[in-house]
Design an enzyme around this catalytic site. Structure first.
Site, PDB file in Angstrom:
ATOM      1  CD1 TRP A 110      -2.646   1.663   0.517  1.00  0.00           C
ATOM      2  CD2 TRP A 110      -1.940   1.912   2.628  1.00  0.00           C
ATOM      3  NE1 TRP A 110      -3.326   2.720   1.062  1.00  0.00           N
ATOM      4  CE2 TRP A 110      -2.909   2.894   2.352  1.00  0.00           C
ATOM      5  CE3 TRP A 110      -1.357   1.880   3.900  1.00  0.00           C
ATOM      6  CZ2 TRP A 110      -3.322   3.832   3.295  1.00  0.00           C
ATOM      7  CZ3 TRP A 110      -1.763   2.810   4.842  1.00  0.00           C
ATOM      8  CH2 TRP A 110      -2.734   3.777   4.537  1.00  0.00           C
ATOM      9  CG  ASP A 145      -2.219  -2.286   7.265  1.00  0.00           C
ATOM     10  OD1 ASP A 145      -3.350  -2.106   7.758  1.00  0.00           O
ATOM     11  OD2 ASP A 145      -1.779  -1.607   6.318  1.00  0.00           O
ATOM     12  CE  LYS A 159      -9.907   0.325   2.538  1.00  0.00           C
ATOM     13  NZ  LYS A 159      -9.424   1.039   1.415  1.00  0.00           N
TER      14      LYS A 159
HETATM   15  C1  PLP Z   1      -3.258  -2.077   3.301  1.00  0.00           C
HETATM   16  C2  PLP Z   1      -3.972  -0.890   3.825  1.00  0.00           C
HETATM   17  N1  PLP Z   1      -3.678  -0.458   5.039  1.00  0.00           N
HETATM   18  C3  PLP Z   1      -4.291   0.590   5.583  1.00  0.00           C
HETATM   19  C4  PLP Z   1      -5.257   1.270   4.898  1.00  0.00           C
HETATM   20  C5  PLP Z   1      -5.854   2.409   5.644  1.00  0.00           C
HETATM   21  O1  PLP Z   1      -7.067   2.848   5.307  1.00  0.00           O
HETATM   22  P1  PLP Z   1      -7.889   3.807   6.245  1.00  0.00           P
HETATM   23  O2  PLP Z   1      -6.956   4.763   6.867  1.00  0.00           O
HETATM   24  O3  PLP Z   1      -8.849   4.439   5.329  1.00  0.00           O
HETATM   25  O4  PLP Z   1      -8.533   2.941   7.262  1.00  0.00           O
HETATM   26  C6  PLP Z   1      -5.583   0.888   3.591  1.00  0.00           C
HETATM   27  C7  PLP Z   1      -6.546   1.617   2.773  1.00  0.00           C
HETATM   28  O5  PLP Z   1      -6.641   1.506   1.596  1.00  0.00           O
HETATM   29  C8  PLP Z   1      -4.934  -0.243   3.060  1.00  0.00           C
HETATM   30  O6  PLP Z   1      -5.219  -0.710   1.841  1.00  0.00           O
END
Ligand code: PLP
Length: 476
Positions: free
Chosen positions: A204, A286, A322
């Site tokens: 990511w 994560d 999500k």
């Molecule tokens: C692998 C991964 N980690 C963390 C996040 C963090 O997303 P958010 O801050 O919107 O919860 C995302 C969002 O796309 C992700 O794909």
């Protein structure tokens, strides 16, 4: 704007002010018409201005500086233009595109069969109840958020786990998954002095920036993706972990790896854990897609639970963006697992100071929705049917795209489309093929070839498959 462009603009500004300086310096000495040629002032030998356009004569230079200082200078003039964030820039390009059949496969959010964002019915219901509930108010939450939220989120992740039973695991509410990663990383950098972190290649796109901003200064990659196999480069990953220095923080995607959609098998996770234990590495999982990946909360939590059972002290960043569709409410949880419960009080106190100095306390709305759902058996069941709906639609789109590509006899193998899990597929399309899809077909996807399966619908999947076919045959 690129830095090159910025330089050009800066030079133009200097040229303009230099020209003005020349005019000032020569006022009364030139006849009208001498200044007609655009570059006259640059080539003036009388005052020895240079060909580069910067005034080098004393008068010219002083005038240019005065001009900049008095009219154009800003303390912010030293700030360099940063690069655009690909996924947001792509989304904007999509929104600005007026082509009727445009397709957005770039954005990292769920879309319905109609291509629309989805507010989960259970979320709508809870929001209605909250709006009608006059006992709720807008008081600050505690610095570490709602206890009812973080306890339920931690339980959802770890299940009936020995670390919870022994009171050596807890969660804190954070600003979504990103906030959990940031708070966790900053804690590790400040309190434990950790400086080296590893992220998968690819990962990511925010992991690197986020850890650097949190105080880490030694970013490293471990191999993850084998382009030929279109799958996990497990041997490469293990070799890189074996070479990692003690106390390196290893960012692991708990499930539904973004962007590749390729996860280690359970056997492979066991080997990863063995190496990490042996080399004394710190796991930072994560977990942005629990339930959303397979449709099953328990299955998607397997790796996180396994690491805890193996006795690791670790952090897990959880996102509810999500699986609850609460992208802009910023609901996340940082789960902390330690080997002794005595450490909980000091660790919590330092996390409290860290958050206090960063954003003081988290927002209420999304955290309360999630807390309400997770703590109510009936709402919880309803929510599980919602995540199943989302996961199933993604699976359906994976099947459809692969089948269409096979029907078209598109060169290459497309099994990885259905083998990968979660919202994304790492198609293996090259940069040239991606450019062709964007420029000719108005199909928007990341340069890496990552597509969001939710951007596909039964109506556009054929169009996308034909476009991929064309791109792959034109640019093999
Ligand atoms: C692998 C991964 N980690 C963390 C996040 C963090 O997303 P958010 O801050 O919107 O919860 C995302 C969002 O796309 C992700 O794909």
């Amino acid at each position: 704007m690129s830095s090159q462009m910025r330089q050009v603009m800066r030079r133009t500004a200097l040229l303009v002010s230099g020209r003005a300086a020349w005019v000032t310096a020569h006022r009364g000495k030139i006849v009208e018409g001498d200044m007609k040629g655009a570059s006259d002032w640059q080539t003036c030998t009388a005052c020895k201005q240079s060909q580069r356009g910067l005034a080098t004569g004393a008068t010219g230079r002083a005038a240019v500086e005065t001009n900049i200082n008095s009219k154009m200078a800003s303390r912010f003039g030293v700030v360099q233009q940063g690069p655009p964030i690909e996924v947001f820039a792509l989304n904007k390009a999509f929104l600005d595109d007026t082509f009727e059949n445009k397709v957005n496969l770039g954005v990292g959010a769920y879309r319905t069969e109609e291509g629309k964002p989805w507010v989960l019915p259970v979320v709508r219901q809870v929001e209605r109840d909250m709006a009608a509930n006059e006992t709720l108010n807008h008081e600050y939450l505690p610095v570490l958020g709602l206890d009812s939220f973080s306890a339920a989120a931690t339980k959802m992740l770890l299940g009936s786990n020995v670390a919870i039973d022994e009171g050596r695991a807890f969660g804190i509410q954070t600003l979504s998954g990103t906030g959990a990663l940031r708070v966790g990383a900053e804690f590790l950098a400040r309190q434990l002095g950790y400086k080296t972190f590893y992220f998968s290649q690819p990962t990511w796109e925010n992991h690197r920036l986020l850890f650097l901003n949190a105080g880490f200064n030694d970013p490293r990659e471990y191999r993850y993706w084998d382009q030929n196999k279109r799958g996990l480069d497990f041997d490469g990953m293990i070799a890189d972990l074996k070479n990692a220095p003690e106390n390196s923080v290893i960012i692991l995607h708990a499930c539904a790896h973004n962007p590749t959609g390729s996860d280690p098998t359970q056997e492979q996770w066991k080997e990863i854990a063995n190496v990490m234990k042996e080399k004394k590495l710190f796991p930072f999982l994560d977990c942005a897609y629990q339930g959303f990946a397979s449709g099953d909360l328990e299955k998607d939590a397997w790796a996180s639970r396994f690491f805890v059972e193996q006795g690791f002290e670790l952090f897990v960043a959880q996102s509810f963006a999500k699986n609850f569709g609460l992208y802009n409410e910023r609901v996340g949880n940082l789960t902390v697992v330690m080997s002794s419960k005595e450490a909980i009080a000091p660790v919590k106190s330092q996390l409290t100071l860290l958050v206090r100095g960063m954003y003081s306390n988290p927002p209420n709305h999304g955290g309360r929705i999630v807390s309400t759902v997770l703590n109510d058996p009936k709402l919880f069941e309803e929510w599980k049917t919602c995540i199943k709906t989302m996961a199933d639609r993604i699976l359906l789109m994976r099947d459809s795209l692969r089948n269409k590509l096979l029907e078209l006899k598109t060169p290459g193998t497309w099994d990885h489309i259905t083998q990968q899990i979660g919202m994304f597929s790492y198609t293996g399309l090259t940069t040239k093929q991606v450019e062709h899809l964007v420029n000719v077909y108005h199909i928007y996807l990341l340069k890496s070839g990552r597509i969001n399966m939710c951007g596909l619908t039964t109506k556009n999947v054929e169009y996308v498959a034909k476009a991929i076919h064309d791109a792959v045959t034109k640019f093999p």
